[in-house]
Structure formats: C-alpha cells, structure tokens
Design a protein around this motif. Structure first.
Motif, PDB file in Angstrom:
ATOM      1  N   PHE A 177       0.830  -1.212   0.000  1.00 34.73           N
ATOM      2  CA  PHE A 177       0.000   0.000   0.000  1.00 34.73           C
ATOM      3  C   PHE A 177       0.859   1.255   0.000  1.00 34.73           C
ATOM      4  CE2 PHE A 177      -2.129   3.327   2.520  1.00 34.73           C
ATOM      5  CZ  PHE A 177      -3.246   3.548   1.722  1.00 34.73           C
ATOM      6  N   ILE A 178       1.867   1.298   0.868  1.00 30.24           N
ATOM      7  CA  ILE A 178       2.726   2.475   0.969  1.00 30.24           C
ATOM      8  C   ILE A 178       3.518   2.677  -0.315  1.00 30.24           C
ATOM      9  CG2 ILE A 178       4.705   3.465   2.179  1.00 30.24           C
ATOM     10  CD1 ILE A 178       2.090   3.580   3.760  1.00 30.24           C
ATOM     11  N   THR A 179       4.012   1.582  -0.894  1.00 29.44           N
ATOM     12  CA  THR A 179       4.814   1.679  -2.112  1.00 29.44           C
ATOM     13  C   THR A 179       3.985   2.184  -3.289  1.00 29.44           C
ATOM     14  OG1 THR A 179       6.221  -0.135  -1.340  1.00 29.44           O
ATOM     15  CG2 THR A 179       6.339   0.437  -3.678  1.00 29.44           C
ATOM     16  N   LEU A 180       2.800   1.639  -3.458  1.00 32.32           N
ATOM     17  CA  LEU A 180       1.956   2.040  -4.580  1.00 32.32           C
ATOM     18  C   LEU A 180       1.452   3.468  -4.437  1.00 32.32           C
ATOM     19  CD1 LEU A 180      -0.159  -1.211  -5.146  1.00 32.32           C
ATOM     20  CD2 LEU A 180       1.794  -0.385  -6.472  1.00 32.32           C
ATOM     21  N   GLN A 181       1.139   3.884  -3.213  1.00 35.99           N
ATOM     22  CA  GLN A 181       0.610   5.221  -2.986  1.00 35.99           C
ATOM     23  C   GLN A 181       1.711   6.275  -2.805  1.00 35.99           C
ATOM     24  OE1 GLN A 181      -2.677   6.026  -3.040  1.00 35.99           O
ATOM     25  NE2 GLN A 181      -3.208   3.901  -3.506  1.00 35.99           N
ATOM     26  N   GLY A 182       2.925   5.829  -2.525  1.00 38.17           N
ATOM     27  CA  GLY A 182       4.014   6.774  -2.301  1.00 38.17           C
ATOM     28  C   GLY A 182       3.876   7.567  -1.016  1.00 38.17           C
ATOM     29  N   TRP A 184       5.309   7.914   1.900  1.00 40.02           N
ATOM     30  CA  TRP A 184       6.521   7.555   2.633  1.00 40.02           C
ATOM     31  C   TRP A 184       6.489   8.054   4.070  1.00 40.02           C
ATOM     32  CZ3 TRP A 184       7.898   4.006  -0.351  1.00 40.02           C
ATOM     33  CH2 TRP A 184       7.888   4.156  -1.743  1.00 40.02           C
ATOM     34  N   GLU A 185       5.841   9.178   4.306  1.00 43.70           N
ATOM     35  CA  GLU A 185       5.742   9.682   5.680  1.00 43.70           C
ATOM     36  C   GLU A 185       4.922   8.720   6.543  1.00 43.70           C
ATOM     37  OE1 GLU A 185       6.012  13.080   2.762  1.00 43.70           O
ATOM     38  OE2 GLU A 185       4.758  11.301   2.997  1.00 43.70           O
ATOM     39  N   LYS A 186       3.800   8.259   6.003  1.00 41.53           N
ATOM     40  CA  LYS A 186       3.003   7.273   6.732  1.00 41.53           C
ATOM     41  C   LYS A 186       3.775   5.974   6.898  1.00 41.53           C
ATOM     42  CE  LYS A 186      -1.842   8.516   6.096  1.00 41.53           C
ATOM     43  NZ  LYS A 186      -3.175   8.015   5.643  1.00 41.53           N
ATOM     44  N   GLY A 187       4.485   5.579   5.851  1.00 47.98           N
ATOM     45  CA  GLY A 187       5.277   4.354   5.943  1.00 47.98           C
ATOM     46  C   GLY A 187       6.306   4.418   7.047  1.00 47.98           C
ATOM     47  N   ALA A 188       6.982   5.564   7.170  1.00 47.39           N
ATOM     48  CA  ALA A 188       7.968   5.732   8.243  1.00 47.39           C
ATOM     49  C   ALA A 188       7.290   5.684   9.601  1.00 47.39           C
ATOM     50  CB  ALA A 188       8.712   7.050   8.061  1.00 47.39           C
ATOM     51  N   SER A 189       6.110   6.289   9.688  1.00 46.75           N
ATOM     52  CA  SER A 189       5.366   6.288  10.945  1.00 46.75           C
ATOM     53  C   SER A 189       4.969   4.870  11.345  1.00 46.75           C
ATOM     54  CB  SER A 189       4.126   7.172  10.798  1.00 46.75           C
ATOM     55  OG  SER A 189       3.334   7.125  11.960  1.00 46.75           O
ATOM     56  N   PHE A 190       4.415   4.114  10.400  1.00 48.02           N
ATOM     57  CA  PHE A 190       3.999   2.734  10.695  1.00 48.02           C
ATOM     58  C   PHE A 190       5.201   1.860  11.047  1.00 48.02           C
ATOM     59  CE2 PHE A 190       0.256   3.319   7.516  1.00 48.02           C
ATOM     60  CZ  PHE A 190      -0.347   4.180   8.406  1.00 48.02           C
ATOM     61  N   ALA A 191       6.277   1.993  10.255  1.00 49.14           N
ATOM     62  CA  ALA A 191       7.457   1.149  10.468  1.00 49.14           C
ATOM     63  C   ALA A 191       8.082   1.405  11.833  1.00 49.14           C
ATOM     64  CB  ALA A 191       8.481   1.392   9.363  1.00 49.14           C
ATOM     65  N   ALA A 192       8.201   2.677  12.215  1.00 43.87           N
ATOM     66  CA  ALA A 192       8.807   3.002  13.508  1.00 43.87           C
ATOM     67  C   ALA A 192       7.977   2.455  14.662  1.00 43.87           C
ATOM     68  CB  ALA A 192       8.965   4.517  13.643  1.00 43.87           C
ATOM     69  N   ALA A 193       6.653   2.579  14.563  1.00 42.68           N
ATOM     70  CA  ALA A 193       5.791   2.067  15.621  1.00 42.68           C
ATOM     71  C   ALA A 193       5.883   0.542  15.714  1.00 42.68           C
ATOM     72  CB  ALA A 193       4.343   2.493  15.361  1.00 42.68           C
ATOM     73  N   MET A 194       5.943  -0.134  14.581  1.00 39.82           N
ATOM     74  CA  MET A 194       6.022  -1.598  14.596  1.00 39.82           C
ATOM     75  C   MET A 194       7.370  -2.078  15.128  1.00 39.82           C
ATOM     76  SD  MET A 194       3.894  -2.836  11.202  1.00 39.82           S
ATOM     77  CE  MET A 194       4.786  -1.827  10.017  1.00 39.82           C
ATOM     78  N   VAL A 195       8.448  -1.373  14.776  1.00 39.39           N
ATOM     79  CA  VAL A 195       9.763  -1.729  15.327  1.00 39.39           C
ATOM     80  C   VAL A 195       9.780  -1.518  16.837  1.00 39.39           C
ATOM     81  CG1 VAL A 195      12.198  -1.065  15.372  1.00 39.39           C
ATOM     82  CG2 VAL A 195      11.026  -1.323  13.189  1.00 39.39           C
ATOM     83  N   ALA A 196       9.190  -0.407  17.298  1.00 39.99           N
ATOM     84  CA  ALA A 196       9.107  -0.157  18.737  1.00 39.99           C
ATOM     85  C   ALA A 196       8.328  -1.260  19.438  1.00 39.99           C
ATOM     86  CB  ALA A 196       8.453   1.201  18.990  1.00 39.99           C
ATOM     87  N   ALA A 197       7.242  -1.728  18.823  1.00 38.60           N
ATOM     88  CA  ALA A 197       6.457  -2.810  19.416  1.00 38.60           C
ATOM     89  C   ALA A 197       7.266  -4.098  19.486  1.00 38.60           C
ATOM     90  CB  ALA A 197       5.188  -3.035  18.594  1.00 38.60           C
ATOM     91  N   ALA A 198       8.000  -4.408  18.420  1.00 35.34           N
ATOM     92  CA  ALA A 198       8.811  -5.624  18.405  1.00 35.34           C
ATOM     93  C   ALA A 198       9.877  -5.585  19.493  1.00 35.34           C
ATOM     94  CB  ALA A 198       9.450  -5.803  17.032  1.00 35.34           C
ATOM     95  N   ILE A 199      10.476  -4.419  19.704  1.00 32.65           N
ATOM     96  CA  ILE A 199      11.498  -4.288  20.749  1.00 32.65           C
ATOM     97  C   ILE A 199      10.873  -4.431  22.131  1.00 32.65           C
ATOM     98  CG2 ILE A 199      13.104  -2.664  21.831  1.00 32.65           C
ATOM     99  CD1 ILE A 199      13.672  -1.551  19.049  1.00 32.65           C
ATOM    100  N   MET A 200       9.708  -3.847  22.328  1.00 32.52           N
ATOM    101  CA  MET A 200       9.072  -3.856  23.643  1.00 32.52           C
ATOM    102  C   MET A 200       8.639  -5.258  24.070  1.00 32.52           C
ATOM    103  SD  MET A 200       6.780  -0.374  23.423  1.00 32.52           S
ATOM    104  CE  MET A 200       6.065  -0.583  25.053  1.00 32.52           C
TER     105      MET A 200
END
Length: 245
Positions: A177-182, A184-200
């Motif tokens: 979805f992020i790649t097709l729509q471009g 990137w700001e939302k993609g960074a937001s989602f990715a950072a939150a998911m990485v934080a969840a994985a670490i926690m």
C-alpha cells in the motif's frame, strides 16, 4: 485459553473490549467526531493546535501535538478500522499485560510513530500531517503476532491463520500500500511504531527486561556469603569456661 489437539487456542468467546481499549477508543472517536462535525474554520483551528507536522514541531515548537495528534482521525475508514482492531485484537493484549502496561504501549508506539512520520516529512521536504492511531494499531498487530505466534486465529471468522501469519500478512499489505501510494511519511510512521512494538515485546531487546536484569545483577552483587565454621577470634582447642559452674 482452551486446549485443542494439544495446542492452546485463544478463547474468542471472551472478545469484549477492555477498559483501557475503551478509553483510548472513546478519546479518539469523541475528538474525531467533533472535528468531522465542526465548521471549516473550527477544523483549521483544531488542526493548528492538535495535529503534528514538520512545521508544527520544528518551526512553531508545538511538541505536544506528538501526543494529541494520534487522538484525531479525519479519515472515517481509518477510524472504523481502528475501532475494529481495538475491539477484536487489542483487548487480548491488554488482558495479557494489564492496563498500566497497555497504556505505556499505546503512548510509546503512538509517539514514536508520530515522531518518525514528522522526521520523514522533514527529510523529504513535505509538510505532511501525521495523525490517528494507525501506527499504534499496526504495532499492536506486531505485538500480537510475536506473543501469540502459533495461536490459531480466525481472521474475521473466515480465514484461518496463526498470529505470526496475521502479522506478516498485515506487514505485506502495508508495504504494498505504501509503495503504490508513495505515502513515505506514513510508511515511516507505521514502520517506527512496529519496530518499537517488536522491541518492547522481545525477550532479548526489551528495555523493561534489560532494566530488570540489571537490577537483579546489582542486587546480587551486594549480597555477601557468610563462611561457616568457628569465629576467627576463637582459638582451636581452647574452651570458654567463663559461664561454666
């Protein structure tokens, strides 16, 4: 949990929204409905004081919008999806963690997601607003997939999956979805939150577990071992007869 052929399953009969999830959902729905029903000038005023963006953070210094922005969702479809997630999957996590830890998870993933999206917008030279609880909801899916990795899940009662398969399915959808729509700001937001969840929720990288291990090691270092045997002041072979009659 109920056993089924030697494997534990989530008791979906207990699916009902928990107190913490209800509070979060109520705050977002209430604020979002106020925005949706407000006039255009009122919307602009609310966005000016509540929504996080690169200009809001780095030019006007309104850092509190990193906290308020997740509670405002202007996209009705995203608001509906958030409500479904808070009703279906998130209560399982809150029961597992307890409400205080659940609130910490919501706060950390939401703020990290907002900050990452704002930084991505700054790097790309755009003033894209970052708002809504979508970073938190996708982070909750990642946490669910790690904690309940092998648990059978009936996705919307139709598609049989495990928790891990559900997590990877959502990640794949978001990447596409992020790649097709471009977006990137939302993609960074989602990715950072998911990485934080994985670490926690990780047993190896969790800051909470690391702090507990450090405290245990520090407490053990202060312990002293008492040596057995006679006191050092006593002389072998000599009896103390002071109290003998």
């Amino acid at each position: 949990m109920k056993a089924n052929r030697g494997r534990s399953r989530i008791d979906w009969s207990q699916i009902r929204i928990t107190r913490g999830a209800l509070i979060i959902l109520g705050l977002e729905v209430g604020l979002s409905l106020v925005w949706l029903l407000a006039s255009k000038s009122a919307r602009l005023s609310m966005a000016e004081w509540l929504v996080a963006s690169p200009s809001q953070i780095f030019e006007r210094g309104r850092v509190w919008t990193l906290v308020t922005s997740p509670l405002l969702e202007i996209d009705f479809l995203a608001l509906l999806l958030t409500g479904l997630m808070l009703w279906m999957f998130v209560p399982t996590l809150e029961r597992f963690w307890g409400t205080p830890r659940f609130f910490r998870f919501v706060a950390i993933t939401s703020i990290v997601g907002s900050l990452a999206g704002v930084l991505a917008g700054l790097a790309l030279g755009t003033n894209w607003p970052i708002q809504g609880l979508s970073p938190f909801t996708y982070a909750a899916i990642v946490a669910f997939g790690i904690i309940y990795a092998r648990q059978p899940v009936q996705f919307f009662g139709v598609l049989p999956l495990t928790g891990r398969q559900l997590m990877f399915g959502f990640i794949g959808f978001l990447v596409l979805f992020i790649t097709l729509q471009g977006l990137w700001e939302k993609g960074a937001s989602f990715a950072a939150a998911m990485v934080a969840a994985a670490i926690m929720v990780s047993k190896k990288w969790s800051p909470g577990l690391a702090l507990k291990r450090w405290r245990i090691a520090r407490a053990r270092a202060k312990l002293s071992v008492l040596e057995g045997g006679a006191p050092k002041t006593a002389k072998p072979g000599k009896r103390d007869e002071r109290w003998l009659n």
